[in-house]
Scaffold this active site. Structure first.
Site, PDB file in Angstrom:
ATOM      1  N   ASP A  75       0.798  -1.218   0.000  1.00  0.00           N
ATOM      2  CA  ASP A  75       0.000   0.000   0.000  1.00  0.00           C
ATOM      3  C   ASP A  75       0.832   1.270   0.000  1.00  0.00           C
ATOM      4  OD1 ASP A  75      -2.447  -1.289  -0.108  1.00  0.00           O
ATOM      5  OD2 ASP A  75      -2.494  -1.608   2.060  1.00  0.00           O
ATOM      6  N   ASP A 113      -6.062  -5.190  -5.863  1.00  0.00           N
ATOM      7  CA  ASP A 113      -5.825  -3.777  -5.518  1.00  0.00           C
ATOM      8  C   ASP A 113      -4.411  -3.339  -5.888  1.00  0.00           C
ATOM      9  OD1 ASP A 113      -7.335  -5.470  -3.840  1.00  0.00           O
ATOM     10  OD2 ASP A 113      -7.460  -4.002  -2.234  1.00  0.00           O
TER      11      ASP A 113
HETATM   12  N1  GLY Z   1      -6.883  -2.257   0.055  1.00  0.00           N
HETATM   13  C1  GLY Z   1      -7.653  -1.430  -0.716  1.00  0.00           C
HETATM   14  C2  GLY Z   1      -9.119  -1.611  -0.598  1.00  0.00           C
HETATM   15  O1  GLY Z   1      -9.641  -1.993   0.433  1.00  0.00           O
HETATM   16  O2  GLY Z   1      -9.766  -1.338  -1.544  1.00  0.00           O
END
Ligand code: GLY
Length: 556
Positions: free
Chosen positions: A151, A209
């Site tokens: 992230d 993601d």
């Molecule tokens: N980790 C990103 C989301 O929850 O979309």
């Protein structure tokens, strides 16, 4: 909110695409009935019929007004957020009373408020937003060495990435380069992927993601980082394309790999409803991310994946264009929606429409994005009249595990505003006004008339804050939009004001703004309708130097 925007009333009947109402929409706006569905919006039809019946050329459309109103609503909401959330913590989602709950900078959403500040700087040209962005992102800087999870891309690229693009700030560039190196440490060559999080030896999982974090690596490889960052990004993307995207264009949320052989151990979900379902936000990440990959690499296979994920989404999204939190649920379900998925999808669809070589497909994606933004701007989703501090209601961050749903989400707000500004990529379908004369305050040696020669390879430029170029329309006209292409517009963000005048001496400023630094083509800046004979663009330099350098202008 302005009364004119209250028109969003879904029709219960569905007029045929051949109906006179539908034809009027085509003639009036360039909007066509959505090819996958013919439902339309009552007020929009009524307004456009009135415009055409009066024999006017279409100018300020309901959609233009809606986008302008959304941007001013967003600015008000984000200003409040900035004033109530201390600078050391980061809003993520709203609580039952609509107030932001916050996180430390290590959480994946910490960069989005700074990202919103940057987007509002772009929308308004106001240096106050730039100052807020710089303060807000300063606490995220420490994340450039946080290798706990993938992230790092979300945190750093939406904050420092936007800041670097809009200001050319060199410290931001070094934060991004450090962050890219940190992200690359999660790459395992035996798997060919970046670990999303967890133990790489016992739990090598990769979530869809992660496609969003690849832009950081691709950016870094073009801006002084090693070429290996690009190789890593492409290898990871090819695995997502092969393993996460199903043959029909839907997506698995997560895939687990054998860390020694790189073979797929299991496909399933962490945030979706079931292993074989399609988690809505994951699908939206795929649409947005594969479109970005096509932009950055030109690889036609990424275009094919962007198309297939978008086509699947559009075939399954509910009537109001906002998915439930998982595509297991559709119209009539009592499950919660995820407005953030719709905002991410709308933004991705706009970029796909911009890059799509097939005109018919491009039109489909553009109309779907417009319809999504229209729906998100309605009372059903925009937080007008509520005490919610977010822009959008009804986001679902993590329904299954945390029972965490029906909240405002900072990232939904971010992608909503990103999408609103991406609308500028698209020119109106009406013909531009005729320009009878062009003059400028100064020149670096290139004539002002170069900006109306239909040639993006010629330019006018002048150096210094406040240099201007003026367009004479010959007589009083109704001015609604100004299309501007800047020299090196895909590399530099230019700051400018748009002014109009009836007499060439008294000027009204309608918009301060920045170009996006994403394109050499014209971007279209919408202003409220103005009666004017003259239009003036006043430059404040660009993200690299003090020049205002314009290749082409069109006035509508
Ligand atoms: N980790 C990103 C989301 O929850 O979309």
């Amino acid at each position: 909110m302005a009364t004119s925007l209250r028109f969003f009333v879904p029709l219960t009947e569905e007029p045929s695409s051949n109906s006179p109402g539908a034809e009027t929409m085509r003639a009036g706006t360039g909007h066509r009935p959505r090819p996958w569905r013919t439902r339309t919006r009552l007020g929009l039809v009524v307004t456009l019929v009135a415009v055409v019946a009066a024999g006017c050329r279409p100018v300020d459309t309901p959609f233009d007004r809606l986008v302008r109103d959304d941007l001013s609503f967003a600015a008000a909401r984000v200003a409040t957020t900035e004033s109530v959330v201390p600078s050391s913590v980061y809003p993520q989602e709203t609580d039952a009373s609509g107030m932001w709950k916050t996180t430390p900078p290590s959480i994946w959403t910490s960069g989005f408020l700074a990202g919103l500040d940057w987007e509002l700087y772009r929308a308004t040209g106001s240096t106050a937003w730039r100052a807020l962005a710089q303060v807000r992102q300063s606490g995220v800087e420490s994340q450039d060495v946080n290798t706990a999870d993938h992230d790092i891309g979300f945190k750093v690229f939406d904050s420092f990435g936007n800041g670097n693009r809009l200001t050319g700030n060199t410290n931001s560039a070094s934060v991004l380069l450090t962050a890219a190196d940190s992200l690359a440490t999660l790459y395992d060559p035996d798997v060919g992927c970046l670990l999303s999080w967890g133990n790489p030896n016992t739990d090598f999982k990769v979530v869809i993601d992660s496609v969003m974090n690849l832009e950081l690596l691709l950016w870094a490889s073009k801006h002084g980082g090693p070429a290996s960052l690009r190789t890593i990004a492409i290898s990871h993307a090819k695995h997502l394309q092969r393993d996460h995207v199903r043959a029909d264009g839907s997506t698995f949320h997560a895939v687990w790999y054998d860390p020694t052989t790189g073979s797929v151990l299991r496909k399933g979900t962490l945030q979706g409803n079931r292993d074989n379902s399609t988690w809505s936000r994951g699908q939206a990440w795929a649409m947005h991310g594969f479109t970005m990959l096509y932009r950055e690499t030109g690889d036609p296979s990424f275009l094919a994946t962007a198309r297939s994920t978008a086509d699947w989404y559009l075939a399954h999204v509910p009537d109001d264009m906002v998915p439930y939190w998982d595509f297991d649920f559709t119209d009539g379900s009592t499950e919660p929606r995820d407005s953030s998925a719709a905002a991410i999808a709308a933004s991705g669809l706009l970029e796909l429409a911009r890059l799509e070589p097939d005109g018919q497909r491009a039109n489909t994606y553009l109309l779907a994005a417009d319809a999504t933004l229209t729906s998100l701007s309605s009372h059903a989703y925009r937080s007008d009249g509520t005490s919610n501090q977010a822009i959008l209601l009804h986001g679902t961050r993590f329904k299954k595990e945390n029972n965490d749903y029906d909240t405002g989400l900072i990232f939904g707000d971010y992608f909503f505003v990103e999408a609103l500004l991406r609308v500028r990529w698209f020119a109106p379908t009406v013909a531009p006004l005729t320009v009878s004369g062009v003059t400028a305050s100064a020149t670096d040696g290139f004539p002002a008339t170069n900006t109306v020669d239909g040639n993006l390879a010629t330019r006018w430029s002048a150096t210094g804050d406040g240099q201007w170029i003026r367009y004479d329309l010959g007589s009083k006209q109704n001015v609604d939009k100004v299309g501007i292409a800047f020299d090196l517009g895909d590399q530099r963000a230019s700051r400018f004001d748009i002014q109009t005048s009836l007499d060439g001496s008294a000027w009204t400023t309608h918009l301060g703004s920045l170009s996006s630094a994403t394109t050499n083509a014209l971007e279209t800046y919408d202003i409220p309708d103005a009666s004017a004979r003259y239009v003036r663009i006043v430059g404040h330099g660009n993200s690299v130097d003090a020049r205002t350098a314009i290749t082409e202008v069109k006035i509508y």
